[in-house]
Design an enzyme around this catalytic site. Structure first.
Site, PDB file in Angstrom:
ATOM      1  N   CYS A   1      -5.888   1.007   5.772  1.00 22.76           N
ATOM      2  CA  CYS A   1      -6.407  -0.288   6.206  1.00 22.76           C
ATOM      3  C   CYS A   1      -5.819  -0.604   7.585  1.00 22.76           C
ATOM      4  CB  CYS A   1      -6.026  -1.367   5.193  1.00 22.76           C
ATOM      5  SG  CYS A   1      -4.256  -1.777   5.192  1.00 22.76           S
TER       6      CYS A   1
ATOM      7  N   GLU B   1       0.881   3.860   1.905  1.00 26.97           N
ATOM      8  CA  GLU B   1       1.368   4.223   3.238  1.00 26.97           C
ATOM      9  C   GLU B   1       2.584   3.396   3.620  1.00 26.97           C
ATOM     10  OE1 GLU B   1      -3.216   3.777   3.732  1.00 26.97           O
ATOM     11  OE2 GLU B   1      -1.680   3.101   2.346  1.00 26.97           O
TER      12      GLU B   1
ATOM     13  N   CYS C   1      -1.864  -1.048   7.534  1.00 24.04           N
ATOM     14  CA  CYS C   1      -1.155   0.236   7.434  1.00 24.04           C
ATOM     15  C   CYS C   1      -1.327   1.050   8.714  1.00 24.04           C
ATOM     16  CB  CYS C   1      -1.628   1.025   6.213  1.00 24.04           C
ATOM     17  SG  CYS C   1      -1.064   0.287   4.657  1.00 24.04           S
TER      18      CYS C   1
ATOM     19  N   HIS D   1       0.839  -1.193   0.000  1.00 24.51           N
ATOM     20  CA  HIS D   1       0.000   0.000   0.000  1.00 24.51           C
ATOM     21  C   HIS D   1       0.880   1.250   0.000  1.00 24.51           C
ATOM     22  CE1 HIS D   1      -3.858  -2.086   1.666  1.00 24.51           C
ATOM     23  NE2 HIS D   1      -3.399  -2.645   0.557  1.00 24.51           N
TER      24      HIS D   1
END
Length: 147
Positions: A101, A75, A104, A73
């Site tokens: 999410c 992040e 993260c 992801h």
């Protein structure tokens, strides 16, 4: 005075979110492109977008409906990138185009990020709830308010 400072922060937040949206365009993912900027003391200290790990093929999807399990992801990419640098994310703000999410969110908490500004809701809100529980300030600025 306080209102002026709040308005100034809001304008900064919107600018960094627009920049994160532009950064998301670097993603090779077809289903969803997400961008992230890590900002500390008004300086961008890291950036990231969703995609496969370095050295892997630039294809995120197994099928049109399924993302490969090893796609990182935005992040996570921004946080691991700052970890490889001499910068510290302690007290930083993360600007990300989609709400984090749960996975993260754990990285955000552990990296000392104190504020997350995002512009799209994620299908699950467990990451947002965990961040709020940890005392991370969450700021939602919808995309349409940035135009």
């Amino acid at each position: 005075m306080e209102e002026n400072r709040t308005e100034k922060q809001r304008k900064l937040d919107e600018r960094y979110l627009r920049m994160a949206r532009i950064w998301a365009e670097n993603s090779y993912c077809k289903r969803r492109k997400v961008g992230a900027l890590l900002v500390k003391d008004k300086m961008i200290i890291s950036d990231g977008y969703n995609g496969t790990p370095a050295g892997f093929e630039n294809e995120c999807e197994e099928t049109p409906e399924t993302t490969k399990p090893y796609v990182l992801h935005a992040e996570a990419n921004a946080i691991t990138k700052v970890a490889k640098s001499s910068n510290s994310s302690e007290g930083a703000t993360l600007y990300v185009t989609a709400a984090p999410c749960i996975e993260c969110a754990k990285l955000i908490i552990q990296s000392g990020i104190k504020r997350v500004v995002y512009s799209e809701l994620y299908r699950l809100d467990d990451g947002k709830r965990l961040l709020e529980r940890a005392g991370v300030e969450m700021v939602y600025i919808p995309l349409d308010s940035q135009e």
